[in-house]
Write an enzyme that holds these catalytic residues in place. Sequence first.
Site, short mmCIF file in Angstrom:
data_model
loop_
_atom_site.label_atom_id
_atom_site.label_comp_id
_atom_site.label_asym_id
_atom_site.label_seq_id
_atom_site.Cartn_x
_atom_site.Cartn_y
_atom_site.Cartn_z
N ASP A 143 0.88 -1.21 0.00
CA ASP A 143 -0.11 -0.05 -0.15
C ASP A 143 0.97 1.39 -0.21
O ASP A 143 2.12 1.19 0.55
CB ASP A 143 -0.89 0.02 1.29
CG ASP A 143 -2.12 1.02 1.09
OD1 ASP A 143 -2.43 1.36 -0.07
OD2 ASP A 143 -2.78 1.05 2.10
N HIS B 97 2.74 3.14 -9.05
CA HIS B 97 2.68 1.81 -9.22
C HIS B 97 3.77 1.13 -9.94
O HIS B 97 3.97 0.06 -9.63
CB HIS B 97 1.25 1.60 -10.10
CG HIS B 97 -0.02 2.01 -9.46
ND1 HIS B 97 -0.15 1.78 -7.84
CD2 HIS B 97 -1.01 3.09 -9.82
CE1 HIS B 97 -1.43 2.43 -7.61
NE2 HIS B 97 -1.91 3.09 -8.67
N LEU C 96 9.80 -21.17 -3.55
CA LEU C 96 8.81 -20.42 -3.04
C LEU C 96 7.72 -20.39 -4.01
O LEU C 96 7.53 -20.62 -4.91
CB LEU C 96 9.55 -18.69 -3.11
CG LEU C 96 8.52 -17.67 -2.71
CD1 LEU C 96 8.33 -17.56 -1.22
CD2 LEU C 96 8.93 -16.56 -3.41
#
Length: 244
Positions: A19, A36, A130
């Site tokens: 965020d 972004h 992962l």
Amino acid sequence: MTITAGRSAMPQHVAIIMDGNGRWANARGLPRSAGHRKGVEALRTAVRAAGEMGIEYLTIFSFSSENWSRPPAEVSFLLDLMRHFVRQDVAELHRENVRIRIIGERQGLAPDIVALIEETELRTQANTGLTLVVAFNYGSRHEIATAARELALAVKSGRVAPDSITPELFGSFLSTEGIPDPDLLIRTSGEQRLSNYLLWQCAYTEFVFVDEFWPDFSRETMQRAITEYLARERRFGGLTAQSA
Ligand code: IPE
Ligand code: IPE
Ligand code: MG
């Protein structure tokens, strides 16, 4: 899931709410889109750091079901960024043995995005490093309501007996089926809320809120959050050795 009270070990599953992209850009007099774009670089850093630290699952919130309410130009930009990320980064993540799972509602998404999502999951499904879980067009209440609907249909058709409905069975109807609950949730930008993220899964998750905006997230930010997590005492409703 084994629930053991006491001092935490290294988290197996870290969930992140990325965020603050817009505010990061604003503070620099740049358009929100610049935030972004920079946020994608921070994401690459986070994925690499998680892999190197031996974290098994990393779940990131990339687009929420509520983010459609942003101006259309920003929504388009975010969708294009998702396309771009998948096209640009999946090959390398695949080489690094990363398994990618994408959770969230697919119905209503542009067909090319759905195709990218499906290809990505298929291509990386046998990887053993992962697991990167991308929450895209994701909202937890919608996920839970969908699970309830599917479970109701299973009961109606006689496949599931109402008495057999347990939290474990319910969890297996969620999009996170087979993924352990997050041990640690990190939210950047100083906001302290879940914003409809993993409501069911975070029942006993430790929350760490950091002030940095997402584009400034670094390996050190991750390390600090994990250090704070390691100092926490997880009790799961029980008592610890000293107080028992
Ligand atoms: C997070 O940054 C990215 C997404 C929600 C897609 P924001 O876009 O929410 O940035 P702020 O919170 O407005 O600063
Ligand atoms: C949560 O951030 C969603 C993502 C990070 C993708 P938001 O910026 O949308 O959340 P609110 O609106 O501040 O709660
Ligand atoms: Mg935000």
